[in-house]
Design a protein around this motif. Structure first.
Motif, mmCIF file in Angstrom:
data_model
loop_
_atom_site.group_PDB
_atom_site.id
_atom_site.type_symbol
_atom_site.label_atom_id
_atom_site.label_comp_id
_atom_site.label_asym_id
_atom_site.label_seq_id
_atom_site.Cartn_x
_atom_site.Cartn_y
_atom_site.Cartn_z
ATOM 1 N N GLY A 187 6.370 14.991 11.166
ATOM 2 C CA GLY A 187 6.192 14.660 9.756
ATOM 3 C C GLY A 187 6.896 13.411 9.282
ATOM 4 N N THR A 188 7.381 12.571 10.210
ATOM 5 C CA THR A 188 8.127 11.378 9.800
ATOM 6 C C THR A 188 7.293 10.104 9.811
ATOM 7 N N PHE A 189 6.133 10.160 10.454
ATOM 8 C CA PHE A 189 5.274 8.983 10.532
ATOM 9 C C PHE A 189 3.845 9.352 10.145
ATOM 10 N N LEU A 190 3.088 8.327 9.780
ATOM 11 C CA LEU A 190 1.699 8.489 9.376
ATOM 12 C C LEU A 190 0.880 7.416 10.070
ATOM 13 N N VAL A 191 -0.229 7.774 10.695
ATOM 14 C CA VAL A 191 -1.134 6.788 11.273
ATOM 15 C C VAL A 191 -2.413 6.758 10.449
ATOM 16 N N LYS B 8 9.042 17.634 -3.388
ATOM 17 C CA LYS B 8 8.716 16.300 -3.888
ATOM 18 C C LYS B 8 7.321 15.872 -3.449
ATOM 19 N N LEU B 9 6.659 15.177 -4.343
ATOM 20 C CA LEU B 9 5.321 14.649 -4.112
ATOM 21 C C LEU B 9 5.390 13.131 -4.196
ATOM 22 N N THR B 10 5.028 12.437 -3.097
ATOM 23 C CA THR B 10 5.159 10.985 -3.038
ATOM 24 C C THR B 10 3.817 10.350 -2.705
ATOM 25 N N GLU B 11 3.435 9.390 -3.498
ATOM 26 C CA GLU B 11 2.223 8.630 -3.178
ATOM 27 C C GLU B 11 2.517 7.718 -1.994
ATOM 28 N N VAL B 12 1.650 7.767 -0.954
ATOM 29 C CA VAL B 12 1.907 6.970 0.238
ATOM 30 C C VAL B 12 0.826 5.926 0.511
ATOM 31 N N LEU B 13 -0.409 6.174 0.081
ATOM 32 C CA LEU B 13 -1.489 5.219 0.326
ATOM 33 C C LEU B 13 -2.448 5.188 -0.859
ATOM 34 N N LEU C 178 7.512 6.917 7.120
ATOM 35 C CA LEU C 178 7.511 7.529 5.794
ATOM 36 C C LEU C 178 8.876 7.493 5.117
ATOM 37 N N ALA C 179 9.907 7.137 5.862
ATOM 38 C CA ALA C 179 11.234 7.040 5.255
ATOM 39 C C ALA C 179 11.367 5.801 4.394
ATOM 40 N N ASP C 180 10.742 4.688 4.822
ATOM 41 C CA ASP C 180 10.903 3.440 4.069
ATOM 42 C C ASP C 180 9.583 2.736 3.755
ATOM 43 N N GLY C 181 8.448 3.285 4.215
ATOM 44 C CA GLY C 181 7.155 2.698 3.903
ATOM 45 C C GLY C 181 6.750 1.523 4.758
ATOM 46 N N THR C 182 7.572 1.133 5.750
ATOM 47 C CA THR C 182 7.208 0.012 6.616
ATOM 48 C C THR C 182 6.052 0.418 7.532
ATOM 49 N N THR C 183 5.182 -0.541 7.831
ATOM 50 C CA THR C 183 4.022 -0.262 8.672
ATOM 51 C C THR C 183 4.010 -1.184 9.885
ATOM 52 N N THR C 184 3.460 -0.675 10.988
ATOM 53 C CA THR C 184 3.367 -1.426 12.235
ATOM 54 C C THR C 184 1.961 -1.298 12.803
ATOM 55 N N PRO C 185 1.267 -2.412 13.049
ATOM 56 C CA PRO C 185 -0.024 -2.318 13.728
ATOM 57 C C PRO C 185 0.200 -1.995 15.204
ATOM 58 N N ILE C 186 -0.520 -1.012 15.743
ATOM 59 C CA ILE C 186 -0.270 -0.604 17.128
ATOM 60 C C ILE C 186 -1.441 -0.899 18.067
ATOM 61 N N THR C 187 -2.646 -0.975 17.553
ATOM 62 C CA THR C 187 -3.796 -1.356 18.369
ATOM 63 C C THR C 187 -4.928 -1.740 17.427
ATOM 64 N N MET D 127 0.812 -1.191 0.000
ATOM 65 C CA MET D 127 0.000 0.000 0.000
ATOM 66 C C MET D 127 0.856 1.256 0.000
ATOM 67 N N PHE D 128 2.154 1.141 0.249
ATOM 68 C CA PHE D 128 3.052 2.297 0.220
ATOM 69 C C PHE D 128 3.201 2.779 -1.216
ATOM 70 N N GLY D 129 3.496 4.075 -1.352
ATOM 71 C CA GLY D 129 3.519 4.705 -2.666
ATOM 72 C C GLY D 129 4.474 4.058 -3.656
ATOM 73 N N LYS D 130 4.057 4.071 -4.902
ATOM 74 C CA LYS D 130 4.839 3.438 -5.954
ATOM 75 C C LYS D 130 5.584 4.450 -6.810
ATOM 76 N N PHE D 131 5.317 5.737 -6.635
ATOM 77 C CA PHE D 131 6.023 6.690 -7.469
ATOM 78 C C PHE D 131 6.262 7.982 -6.704
ATOM 79 N N LEU D 132 7.270 8.693 -7.152
ATOM 80 C CA LEU D 132 7.660 9.966 -6.556
ATOM 81 C C LEU D 132 7.934 10.928 -7.693
ATOM 82 N N VAL D 133 7.416 12.143 -7.564
ATOM 83 C CA VAL D 133 7.637 13.128 -8.618
ATOM 84 C C VAL D 133 8.014 14.459 -8.000
ATOM 85 N N PHE D 134 8.638 15.317 -8.810
ATOM 86 C CA PHE D 134 8.834 16.692 -8.403
ATOM 87 C C PHE D 134 7.600 17.464 -8.848
#
Length: 637
Positions: free
Chosen positions: A47-51, A364-369, A68-77, A1-8
């Motif tokens: 601005g480094t994480f997304l919930v 930069k504009l990055t698709e994240v979800l 948001l640095a590497d797209g890894t996700t962690t379930p927290i609750t 589900m992490f973004g597949k492309f990045l553009v300026f």
């Protein structure tokens, strides 16, 4: 589900997705019926994480934190949906969150909605309930509400708790009371409540629809009158506070339509018009960041329009429109504390949407979800804005969706009135008409009189008090489809949810010959019962006023006129619905069977009004499709 492309910003290069084999009806139902894969996203203060909230099996909901640095996700609750579900999480610090859970339970014979607030670390550790513990769990419906998320540095938020407001340390749960003692209100974004409201009641404690608002001068504890708003919505209704400018934004009727005003909170109450549209109501203000800073306003004509007050966001929105030309509906969702990183959502009628992260420093504009990844690559249908004439000549706005590649001539069609009735459809991706368009139907969504957003004259009080007009407009949508040659007379059906389900049924009382198949989800079917179901609640007087009394109430109850039906009926209802009690569908089903008519009621145990369960929604689409196909002669698609 992490973004597949990045553009300026200013360029966009997305590789084309290969066209998949034509999906089957079952795969289409599963794709469109699936719960949204990511909802209520929020950026951390740095601005480094997304919930965000992700769905699981059944009604399971999971809070996910993305790096948001590497797209890894962690379930927290998580919450299993029996009865609580996670609704959203917000950040009280860079490593601490507050999550809202809500559900429905039966208490003393009545179904009640209730909610809880829980704090948890960003790695899922140190969970802590935040709500008041002064009342028993059985009767304590709400823990409270986060009124101000504060700076996001030390984990402190301003929230209502018990009978007042407290600054609460979300790490320890300890709070410090603040004045005034309020349970809700508007803050200045820095932890001070500036405006509060008191709902009016009669001698028996029943809500009367009136509200009195009070405000505080900067640094003062006493309150001054802001406004009185009557039961018809006349008066200044606050929607936001700008603490830096010491003013409030409020909506008030102007020439029969909601307009936006600024009101000084310095003791003068100097009021200035900010924006008024000559055709439609102002819908809401646009806010951003931890302090809900007002950056613009929103209104809806044929499409959503946003007027930006903030020059920076206005320029950014213009640049994004050029960078994302195929995603024409763009909204700012969340931001870091310094607003250097901004989360936005972009969609269109033919694209179910993407969340992007924009970095102001790097541009930069990055698709994240991608919330509906199952629909990626599918050819969706254009949603056209049209108008059609009602019987009295009034032009009724509507949206028309045709099957992909269709000429729109002599095909099966569905009239799809919206719920509410105090609501309207909005241009953009909509899973229900898109599904039926994929299955070969033309779908029209009439914004019948009784819909909101078009001014008080168009609203005609509401769709219950003025049901003959509203239902007439729904019928005229079907007649227009036939007159235009879009629908064959014997291939026209109707589908509605909530009030839309009521409209679908009542239309067959007024004109039994027009529709050949009827699908109603969680419909109102008996106006007397609708009033009776509210009798044990404080809004009983408001519901009674909305429904009205006299002969039109009896004539407007489709379960009283089951003998008039000629089209078969299929209904769906969740047994935990508190918006429209399931007894409404049971009354209709029983009445149709007594009259010797064709009716089937499908009940979903444990589900509420929204049927927020992928399996249930997939089943609903599958069965509704089969029902329409058998009766509107669409075999072969």
């Amino acid at each position: 589900m992490f973004g597949k492309f990045l553009v300026f910003l200013g360029t966009l290069g997305i590789s084309a997705i290969a066209t998949a084999a034509e999906p089957t009806p079952s795969t289409l139902a599963a794709a469109f019926g699936a719960r949204v894969g990511a909802s209520s996203p929020a950026l951390s203060p740095d601005g480094t994480f997304l919930v965000y909230i992700a769905p699981g099996a059944g009604q399971l909901t999971v809070a996910m934190v993305m790096n948001l640095a590497d797209g890894t996700t962690t379930p927290i609750t998580y919450a299993d949906g029996k009865p609580l579900k996670l609704r959203f999480c917000g950040w009280s610090a860079a490593d601490r969150l507050v999550c809202l859970l809500s559900g429905i339970s039966r208490v003393d014979g009545d179904k009640l909605a209730w909610s809880r607030l829980v704090a948890v670390d960003a790695d899922g550790k140190h969970s802590l309930p935040l709500g008041s513990q002064k009342a028993s769990y059985a009767v304590r419906q709400n823990d409270g509400e986060v009124l101000d998320w504060m700076a996001g540095v030390d984990g402190t938020v301003l929230m209502s708790r018990g009978n007042g407001a407290e600054r609460v340390d979300t790490r320890t749960g300890k709070g410090v009371p603040v004045k005034p003692a309020v349970s809700t209100g508007w803050t200045d974004g820095s932890g001070t409540v500036r405006i509060t409201g008191i709902y009016g009641t009669d001698a028996k404690g029943m809500l009367n629809g009136k509200t009195t608002f009070w405000y505080r001068l900067p640094g003062r504890s006493e309150q001054k009158l802001f406004s009185h708003v009557d039961g018809n919505g006349n008066g200044l209704s606050p929607v936001a506070v700008d603490g830096t400018r010491n003013l409030a934004y409020a909506v008030q009727k102007k020439d029969g339509r909601r307009a936006l005003y600024s009101v000084m909170l310095d003791g003068t109450m100097k009021t200035d018009l900010v924006y008024a549209d000559p055709k439609v109501d102002v819908d809401s203000v646009e806010t951003i960041g931890r302090h809900d800073r007002v950056i613009g306003l929103r209104y809806v004509t044929d499409k959503t329009r946003i007027v930006y007050f903030d020059a920076g966001y206005r320029a950014l929105a213009q640049s994004l429109a050029k960078a994302l030309p195929k995603l024409s509906d763009i909204a700012f969702v969340s931001a870091s504390a310094d607003e250097k990183r901004v989360l936005l959502f972009a969609e269109s009628d033919i694209d179910s949407g993407h969340y992007f992260l924009f970095d102001r420093d790097t541009r930069k504009l990055t698709e994240v979800l991608v919330p509906r990844a199952d629909l990626s690559g599918m050819q969706l249908s254009e949603q056209r804005s049209i108008t059609y004439p009602a019987a009295d000549g009034t032009l009724i706005p509507a949206y028309l969706t045709l099957p992909p590649g269709s000429t729109g001539r002599h095909i099966p069609a569905i009239v799809m009135p919206h719920g509410g009735p105090a609501a309207r459809d909005v241009w953009g991706f909509d899973w229900l008409p898109q599904f039926f368009a994929q299955r070969g139907y033309a779908v029209i969504q009439p914004q019948f009189r009784g819909s909101t957003g078009f001014g008080e004259d168009f609203e005609k009080k509401n769709g219950f008090l003025s049901w003959p007009t509203a239902i007439g407009d729904v019928l005229d949508a079907g007649r227009w489809m036939i007159a235009q040659g879009i629908a064959d007379p014997d291939r026209l059906g109707v589908f509605g949810w909530s009030y839309g389900g009521y409209a679908a049924l009542q239309a067959n009382v007024v004109d039994p010959a027009l529709f050949k198949a009827v699908v109603a989800v969680a419909p109102v079917t008996d106006l007397y019962r609708l009033k009776a179901d509210a009798e044990n609640f404080t809004n009983a007087r408001l519901v009674a006023k909305q429904v009205g009394s006299g002969p039109l109430r009896e004539q407007g109850s489709p379960d009283h006129y089951a003998a008039r039906f000629s089209a078969p009926v299929l209904m769906f209802h969740g047994d935990q619905d508190i918006n429209v009690e399931i007894v409404q569908s049971r009354l209709m089903d029983a009445a149709l069977h007594r009259a010797g008519k064709s009716s089937r009621l499908i009940i979903y145990p444990g589900l509420d009004h929204q049927l927020d369960d992928s399996a249930a929604r997939t089943d609903l689409l599958t069965q509704a499709d089969a029902f329409f196909s058998a009766r509107l002669r669409t075999a072969g698609r």
